[in-house]
Design an enzyme around this catalytic site. Structure first.
Site: not given
Ligand code: 2HA
Ligand code: ZN
Length: 270
Positions: A116, A139, A141, A169, A210
């Site tokens: 990414e 980034h 999840h 908040e 995602h």
């Molecule tokens: O690299 O989260 O979006 C692992 C990820 C890809």
């Molecule tokens: Zn990811």
């Protein structure tokens, strides 16, 4: 030369990946993290002229030429970063022509930065234009946030409004709201461009089905931002299927924003 593993920025970076893993946000190789570093900050720890190897970025990052980043490696697990930093992380400079990364430290087993990287570097470019002090792109999840994208409209204004209502908040922590992207193929320049485009308006971009992108001046700020969005999503998921009889009204959100002196995104509660 001082030992890189003792550098405060490295310890904080490593600790952040552990915290993200601990919260269940980064299963397997899920998630990636990048931090912009100053030359003065890293100079005591690494020879800036000793480039170990170069790798193609696959896009034009000219706007970042000469800048230094520490970034998680592709296929690496967040749970393994702390204690094995030199294999799981890499510190590199963006080449003069903006096409390559010049590795100075890390990726010890021949690794490369996260798949990414386009979304990270393009988001850094976007955020630096809005806020020259931005240094972090995260980034990850987060479970409830991803769950929420299965049951809530995927529209920026509605999604932001719902999150703001989920906890007092929220409007103070992310007055710029969250931008929501539809499902897209990850790891591509296209999703990188779309993310960076949305980062012009907000420090949070949701990747439907995602995960999330968060940006900030410091690791703590980006982490706290994602943590707050995830908490709001958790409250949404806990209450979505119940007979909800109370909410924070728009007028109350305005009172909050005014009291804390935040300029909230227009078009959501007005
Ligand atoms: O690299 O989260 O979006 C692992 C990820 C890809
Ligand atoms: Zn990811």
């Amino acid at each position: 030369m001082k030992d890189m593993l003792t550098a405060p920025f490295l310890k904080a970076f490593s600790k952040t990946t552990s915290n993200m893993y601990r919260l269940g946000w980064d299963e397997r190789n899920g998630g990636n993290l990048s931090l912009l570093l100053d030359e003065e900050e890293i100079a005591p720890y690494v020879d800036l002229n000793a480039v170990k190897r170069r790798f193609e970025l696959g896009f034009d990052a000219k706007e970042l030429h000469g800048k230094y980043f520490i970034v998680t490696g592709t296929q690496k697990y967040f749970k393994n970063v702390e204690g094995n930093e030199e294999t799981n992380l890499g510190l590199f400079r963006i080449s003069e022509d903006g096409r390559k990364g010049e590795l100075l430290w890390g990726y010890l087993d021949g690794g490369r930065p996260t798949s990414e990287l386009p979304a990270h570097l393009m988001s850094h470019i976007s955020r630096l234009r809005v806020d020259p002090e931005n240094r972090v792109v995260m980034h990850t999840h987060p479970t409830n946030l991803v769950a929420m994208t299965y049951v809530h409209e995927l529209e920026t204004r509605q999604f932001t409004h719902t999150l703001w209502q989920m906890s007092t908040e929220c409007i103070v922590v992310f007055p710029d709201g969250v931008e929501v992207l539809p499902w897209m193929l990850c790891g591509t320049n296209e999703i990188g461009e779309a993310t960076a485009d949305r980062m012009r308006n907000a420090r949070v971009v949701v990747w439907s089905m995602h995960g999330i992108y968060g940006a900030g001046k410091t690791l703590d700020e980006a982490f706290g931002l994602v943590e707050t969005v995830e908490k709001a999503a958790a409250i949404y998921m806990l209450t979505a299927n119940l007979n909800k009889i109370n909410t924070i009204k728009d007028e109350e959100l305005k009172v909050l924003a005014n009291y804390f002196g935040v300029k909230y995104r227009s078009g959501i509660i007005d």
